[in-house]
Design an enzyme around this catalytic site. Structure first.
Site, short mmCIF file in Angstrom:
data_model
loop_
_atom_site.label_atom_id
_atom_site.label_comp_id
_atom_site.label_asym_id
_atom_site.label_seq_id
_atom_site.Cartn_x
_atom_site.Cartn_y
_atom_site.Cartn_z
N ASN A 33 53.82 -78.49 -37.19
CA ASN A 33 52.39 -78.81 -37.13
C ASN A 33 51.66 -77.83 -36.19
O ASN A 33 50.49 -78.01 -35.90
CB ASN A 33 52.15 -80.26 -36.67
N LYS A 106 68.85 -90.17 -44.29
CA LYS A 106 69.51 -91.31 -44.94
C LYS A 106 69.13 -91.36 -46.41
O LYS A 106 70.00 -91.50 -47.29
CB LYS A 106 69.07 -92.59 -44.22
N ALA A 115 68.35 -81.67 -32.12
CA ALA A 115 68.26 -80.76 -30.97
C ALA A 115 67.98 -81.61 -29.74
O ALA A 115 66.87 -82.07 -29.52
CB ALA A 115 67.13 -79.76 -31.16
N TYR A 146 59.80 -85.97 -21.70
CA TYR A 146 60.73 -85.17 -22.51
C TYR A 146 62.13 -85.75 -22.41
O TYR A 146 62.79 -86.02 -23.42
CB TYR A 146 60.71 -83.74 -22.01
N LYS A 150 64.19 -87.56 -25.50
CA LYS A 150 65.44 -86.99 -26.03
C LYS A 150 66.60 -87.97 -25.85
O LYS A 150 67.51 -88.01 -26.69
CB LYS A 150 65.75 -85.66 -25.34
N THR A 176 67.67 -71.41 -22.95
CA THR A 176 67.88 -70.37 -23.96
C THR A 176 66.70 -69.41 -23.91
O THR A 176 65.58 -69.83 -23.60
CB THR A 176 68.00 -71.02 -25.35
#
Ligand code: UDP
Length: 311
Positions: A33, A106, A115, A146, A150, A176
């Site tokens: 988005n 599903k 992730a 966050y 997660k 990363t």
């Protein structure tokens, strides 16, 4: 031909996943988005008949007519600056977005990869971090939006695996870096490189003694591909165990760019983890995965990319 749906496919890691799966002969549906993703990251694929862009907010339900074999759920703001700017969106994409992605997996009988993040360990009291460690997270602090999203995402992923037998995988991604990070995403490496290339002051938060361990993006992508194709369903750390202080990182970047920047010290953000290093025994033994790109080499390629894109 198999089809992979990548949520957050126009983000930093998502766009590298698009590259890889197209190269491996998959049809790629890139969903984004564009809150933090960028069209430029996937522009080269727009004319590819095996690539389709789905502009959609995954926190809203989604119906796709075509078959999907694999879903990689990578949509989320991921830089601390981004999730502070978009706290509600971050919570929603981690919770509602993960629920919608799992529902689609599903319905389609698709394999699913979540992730997740080293942030589930919070400011860790166990070092290096193994997957067994349950973490030290402040749920109501600024990073909680966050971290808790997660953690919820991991919980609902395991529930869909146990109850609905969806073949799910969870990767906990450590820091990363590489080409296509947003120049102004606020994280240490983009900030330091941008500042160094402009000879502006390099901003270290705190005294720079906090540590991180940085993985080059191609190594991460290789680990993700192995994990998707593995039989593992429990969380797996993917990251580079080479740990260094932020001060050392700033000095490396200053040297590699030949910058005249000064290093300056700014206040440390609240709940900033003191230390972070992945224990990658599980990935090494089960995926035969090891990061290959040394920091200097990865930083040099990243600096080269930033030089071309900096205004
Ligand atoms: N950091 C810094 N200067 C900056 C940006 C970040 O010293 O301009 C520090 C930050 O406080 C943290 C580390 O670098 O200790 C890594 O931050 P980043 O935002 O890259 O990601 P994090 O690992 O905290 O999620």
């Amino acid at each position: 031909m198999k089809t992979v749906l990548i949520t957050g496919g126009a983000g930093f890691i998502g766009s590298h996943l698009c590259d890889l799966f197209l190269k491996k002969g998959y049809r790629v549906l890139c969903l984004d988005n564009f809150i933090t993703g960028s069209k430029a990251s996937i522009e080269e694929h727009l004319s590819d008949k095996n690539f389709a862009l789905v502009e959609h907010n995954i926190t809203k339900p989604i119906h796709l007519s075509e078959d999907v074999d694999i879903i990689l759920h990578f949509a989320s703001p991921a830089s601390p600056v981004d999730y502070l700017n978009y706290p509600i969106q971050t919570l929603k994409v981690g919770s509602l977005g993960t629920h919608n992605s799992l529902g689609l997996a599903k319905a389609k009988g698709a394999r699913f990869l979540l992730a997740s993040t080293s942030e589930v360990y919070g400011d860790p009291l166990v070092h290096p971090q193994t997957e067994e460690y349950w973490g030290n997270v402040n749920p109501v602090g600024p990073r909680g939006v966050y971290d808790e999203a997660k953690r919820f995402a991991e919980a609902i992923t395991m529930a869909y695996h146990r109850v609905h037998k969806v073949d799910t995988k969870i990767v906990r991604i450590f820091n990363t870096y590489g080409p296509r990070m947003r120049l102004a995403d606020g994280r240490a490496i983009p900030n330091f490189i941008t500042q160094a290339l402009k000879d502006n002051p390099i901003t270290i938060y705190g005294d720079g003694s906090q540590t991180r361990s940085f993985c080059y993006v191609t190594d991460l992508i290789d680990g993700l591909f192995r994990l998707v194709n593995s039989g593992l369903n429990d969380p797996v750390n993917i990251g580079n165990p080479h740990e260094l202080t932020l001060k050392e990182l700033a000095e490396h970047i200053k040297r590699l760019t030949g910058s005249r920047s000064r290093i300056v010290f700014k206040p440390l953000p609240k709940d900033d983890p003191r230390q972070r290093q992945p224990d990658i025994t599980l990935a090494r033994e089960n995926l035969k995965w090891l990061p290959k790109v040394p920091l200097e080499e990865g930083l040099s390629s990243t600096i080269e990319w930033f030089r071309k894109h900096i205004k």
